[in-house]
Enzyme design. Structure first.
Site, PDB file in Angstrom:
ATOM      1  N   LYS A 152       0.708   4.457   9.204  1.00 32.12           N
ATOM      2  CA  LYS A 152       0.763   3.042   8.816  1.00 32.12           C
ATOM      3  C   LYS A 152       1.394   2.864   7.434  1.00 32.12           C
ATOM      4  O   LYS A 152       1.900   1.784   7.122  1.00 32.12           O
ATOM      5  CB  LYS A 152      -0.644   2.449   8.792  1.00 32.12           C
ATOM      6  N   TYR A 153       1.328   3.906   6.602  1.00 30.51           N
ATOM      7  CA  TYR A 153       1.770   3.776   5.215  1.00 30.51           C
ATOM      8  C   TYR A 153       2.936   4.689   4.854  1.00 30.51           C
ATOM      9  O   TYR A 153       3.409   4.667   3.711  1.00 30.51           O
ATOM     10  CB  TYR A 153       0.596   4.069   4.266  1.00 30.51           C
ATOM     11  N   LYS A 161       0.833  -1.204   0.000  1.00 26.56           N
ATOM     12  CA  LYS A 161       0.000   0.000   0.000  1.00 26.56           C
ATOM     13  C   LYS A 161       0.869   1.255   0.000  1.00 26.56           C
ATOM     14  O   LYS A 161       1.924   1.316   0.640  1.00 26.56           O
ATOM     15  CB  LYS A 161      -0.921   0.013   1.219  1.00 26.56           C
ATOM     16  N   ASP A 168      -2.864  -8.357  17.295  1.00 27.12           N
ATOM     17  CA  ASP A 168      -3.672  -7.712  16.272  1.00 27.12           C
ATOM     18  C   ASP A 168      -4.836  -8.614  15.858  1.00 27.12           C
ATOM     19  O   ASP A 168      -4.641  -9.782  15.498  1.00 27.12           O
ATOM     20  CB  ASP A 168      -2.780  -7.412  15.059  1.00 27.12           C
ATOM     21  N   ASN A 169      -6.048  -8.067  15.923  1.00 31.50           N
ATOM     22  CA  ASN A 169      -7.245  -8.773  15.446  1.00 31.50           C
ATOM     23  C   ASN A 169      -7.362 -10.217  15.936  1.00 31.50           C
ATOM     24  O   ASN A 169      -7.542 -11.142  15.137  1.00 31.50           O
ATOM     25  CB  ASN A 169      -7.283  -8.769  13.915  1.00 31.50           C
ATOM     26  N   GLN A 176      -0.739 -12.616  10.458  1.00 39.55           N
ATOM     27  CA  GLN A 176      -1.166 -12.463   9.070  1.00 39.55           C
ATOM     28  C   GLN A 176       0.095 -12.291   8.245  1.00 39.55           C
ATOM     29  O   GLN A 176       1.168 -12.045   8.799  1.00 39.55           O
ATOM     30  CB  GLN A 176      -2.070 -11.245   8.936  1.00 39.55           C
ATOM     31  N   ASP A 198      -2.830  -6.305   0.700  1.00 39.29           N
ATOM     32  CA  ASP A 198      -1.433  -6.599   1.013  1.00 39.29           C
ATOM     33  C   ASP A 198      -1.292  -7.612   2.142  1.00 39.29           C
ATOM     34  O   ASP A 198      -0.181  -7.872   2.611  1.00 39.29           O
ATOM     35  CB  ASP A 198      -0.689  -5.321   1.381  1.00 39.29           C
ATOM     36  N   GLU A 233      -6.370  -6.754  20.720  1.00 45.78           N
ATOM     37  CA  GLU A 233      -6.843  -5.606  19.935  1.00 45.78           C
ATOM     38  C   GLU A 233      -8.098  -6.080  19.209  1.00 45.78           C
ATOM     39  O   GLU A 233      -8.074  -6.431  18.031  1.00 45.78           O
ATOM     40  CB  GLU A 233      -5.753  -5.145  18.961  1.00 45.78           C
TER      41      GLU A 233
END
Length: 705
Positions: free
Chosen positions: A563-564, A294, A424-425, A354, A389, A453
């Site tokens: 984040k990007y 991204k 995360d998640n 992930q 991504d 999270e």
């Protein structure tokens, strides 16, 4: 430890127990005849609705070392005899560690409540005892009947008999003497009736009974588990920053960025520690994928110099067990952790399960992902958001192999000094996996803490807490009005506290609420006060102290999201110019560290305010005596205007009983110290307030003892 250290049994009847609680008998003695209640759900004294109990004890309730646990139960009996209730705490060896008398919670409700405080980390347990309160029953009956001239001699004789037995059974000589003298006076017919009754019901006798309750028909519930963990599991202030941005620089000629490193990021640590934070949390530090990377603001096409999202983990440089080459080496990471530890900071690392499409697992273990009908691996989606991504993991094809690999990775980072993981998640992975992973890790390393999270459905968030997550992100971020906040504070401090510890993050890289976008600096200050004072766990993401409030259009995310891309923030310059919230955040964390009441979850009480936008709550804790300090009480009252656009005024009505005041001045007031401004006031049950959101939106008051 505890309010009630001893009990006195003054009858020959054997204690009755809850039907499910086994009774042990010495092998040398014959077992007595079975109790009529044996095998039944109700014991002699019914005990129901015990809290904190999670699914009838299937999962342990959560606690932290030295934290007050609010114990509640409904206890009653037939007839009119008075009932007493005691909570008993057992340490990890099974020995009784504390015994505290519970108090009625409401007239006619049969509900009782009180506090237990486990002192050390480990697997504790507790039980509730219900019993007939012989002394309370006698004093009530004696006063009613003697005042009516009914059974006067009988009531005095019953009191004499009761206190005579108490004198013989009491192990404390001074209290035994009080019981004996009272019994003698009750039998002295040279005194008039009122004097005899007064001798049996006077302050000295009541104080002795308070220390040694006169109990009969004692019924104990079964023991329920209580998992007591270290402070970081349930207390702490978190600060999140991206290591790659700390020290990142943009070439003025080419416009290209150079990444920060662990070495440059370590230079930010003293400022984080100076603000009073306990944990520095790092987003993923692993190699970032190049396929579908991204670009700025989540665009689908990245330029050759765009760094990509750290959550798109994995490339030819490695996966979850590797470090991004731009950040440094494992040696550099170890030095960063050591520098943080020297400043009193713990490092929390993101555990994001992930993968980027070019993660080594995507080639070596395609069975760990979901393959679509066209043969491609499914990327992550959270409509309307799409994460082209990122490949999510699938635990159903090879659960044993995938689980073993993740455990290996967690052990690897523990070996490098990481004892806290922000996951995360987690709600996108099976709950059984977290129960297994956290249970396995904590069996080996009890100090390791996992933060969920999980902004998702309540049932899943509750299940993750039961499965072992020590703490979780929460809905606090979206609770803004007085009514919403009151409801949520009651929920997290009372209803879900046994299994869910909320970390009140005020913002994240993904969350910039409308309240912050349009509320101005006052909104940032209000949310920081609510988080730091309302929960023993709170956190903020870098840039909050600079009032970063501009969102990407149509979203709750910051524009030019970190984040990007890289961010080069001038924290010191903003503070020097008086345009930083950092000094106020420092004050909030200083207040937290000075007041133990703010570091417990279950001790919050709401109070009334006449203004619909002013929230009032208090937190109270009694600190037990030590060999160096006497027992003391710590009470904080927070009065806060939750409307960032206005000045509010009105009347606060305090629940004085909840404040446990030792005594009021003749005019009914007590002294409070305002911890933001340093002012000192006299407050009472009714108090006027005026709070301008643009100046000081809140009072943080310490009750002077």
């Amino acid at each position: 430890m505890g309010e009630v250290a001893n009990v006195v049994s003054v009858t020959t009847s054997k204690p009755a127990r809850h039907a499910s609680a086994p009774t042990a008998h010495p092998a040398s003695e014959p077992s007595p005849a079975p109790s009529p209640t044996e095998g039944l759900r109700f014991g002699r004294i019914p005990i129901t609705n015990i809290q904190p109990v999670i699914e009838d004890g299937k999962f342990p309730a959560k606690a932290v070392r030295g934290g007050d646990i609010q114990v509640r139960a409904v206890v009653f009996r037939e007839g009119h005899d008075a009932v007493g209730v005691t909570a008993v705490l057992f340490d990890p060896s099974g020995a009784e560690a504390q015994r505290t008398r519970l108090k009625p919670l409401g007239k006619g409700s049969d509900a009782w409540g009180g506090v237990l405080t486990p002192a050390t980390v480990g697997e504790w347990s507790f039980a509730v005892e219900g019993w007939t309160d012989l002394y309370a029953t006698w004093t009530h009956n004696a006063q009613v009947k003697i005042n009516a001239g009914v059974d006067v001699d009988v009531m005095l004789a019953e009191g004499r008999q009761l206190l005579s037995r108490a004198a013989k059974a009491c192990p404390a000589p001074a209290d035994a003497k009080v019981f004996k003298q009272a019994a003698k006076a009750l039998a002295d017919d040279s005194l008039n009736t009122n004097d005899r009754l007064a001798a049996g019901t006077g302050p000295a006798v009541r104080a002795a009974v308070g220390r040694f309750p006169l109990r009969d028909l004692v019924t104990r519930s079964r023991r329920y588990p209580l998992q007591v963990e270290r402070d970081a599991a349930g207390r702490g202030a978190w600060y999140e920053f991206f290591p790659r941005s700390e020290g990142a620089r943009r070439d003025p000629t080419t416009g290209l960025w150079s990444s920060g490193t662990f070495t440059t990021a370590a230079r930010r640590l003293p400022a984080v520690a100076a603000m009073g934070f306990d944990v520095v949390y790092l987003p993923p530090i692993h190699p970032i994928g190049t396929i579908n990377r991204k670009g700025p603001n989540n665009t689908l096409v990245a330029g050759p110099a765009d760094p990509g999202s750290p959550w798109a983990i994995g490339s030819a440089a490695g996966g979850h067990d590797s470090i991004h080459p731009d950040l440094g080496t494992f040696g550099d990471f170890d030095a960063f952790v050591a520098a943080a530890n020297e400043l009193g900071l713990e490092v929390a690392l993101d555990l994001a399960l992930q993968c980027a499409p070019d993660h080594p697992w995507a080639t070596a273990h395609p069975e760990w992902f979901t393959t679509r009908v066209d043969g491609t691996i499914a990327y992550a989606e959270n409509p309307p958001k799409k994460y082209q991504d990122i490949y999510p993991l699938n635990f159903d094809n090879d659960p044993a192999g995938l689980s073993a690999e993740i455990l290996r990775i967690v052990r690897l980072w523990i070996g490098h000094g990481v004892k806290i993981f922000r996951v995360d998640n987690p709600h996108t992975k099976p709950v059984w996996f977290w129960e297994w992973l956290i249970g396995t890790v904590n069996a080996e390393n009890p100090d390791v803490v996992f933060l969920a999270e999980a902004f998702t459905r309540p049932a899943m968030m509750a299940a993750l807490g039961r499965a072992g997550f020590q703490q979780s992100y929460s809905y606090f971020t979206w609770r803004n009005t007085k009514e919403e906040l009151e409801e949520y504070l009651v929920h997290v401090s009372r209803e879900s506290a046994g299994y869910f510890r909320p970390n009140f993050f005020v913002n994240t890289p993904d969350i910039l609420t409308e309240f912050l976008q349009y509320g101005g600096p006052a909104a940032f200050k209000i949310r920081a006060i609510l988080a730091a004072m309302g929960s023993p766990l709170w956190g903020m993401y870098a840039g909050y102290e600079l009032f970063e409030h501009v969102a990407r259009p149509g979203s709750e995310e910051n524009i030019d999201n970190e984040k990007y891309q890289y961010k080069d923030r001038d924290f010191a310059g903003a503070e020097a110019a008086g345009k930083s919230l950092a000094p106020f955040v420092t004050l909030l964390n200083k207040i937290r560290r000075a007041h133990p009441s703010l570091l417990d979850l279950e001790n919050l009480t709401l109070h009334r305010s006449s203004d619909p936008s002013t929230l009032v709550f208090s937190k109270h804790k009694t600190i037990a005596a030590t060999k160096d300090e006497p027992a003391r009480k710590d009470t904080i009252i927070v009065v806060i205007n939750v409307d960032p656009h206005s000045m509010r005024e009105g009347q606060v009505t305090l629940d004085l009983e909840a404040l446990e005041l030792d005594g009021l001045a003749p005019d009914g007031t007590f002294i409070v110290d305002e911890l933001i401004t340093g002012a000192t006031w006299n407050w009472g049950r009714q108090n006027y307030f005026r709070l301008d959101a643009h100046l000081e939106p809140a009072h943080i008051l310490h009750v002077r003892r």
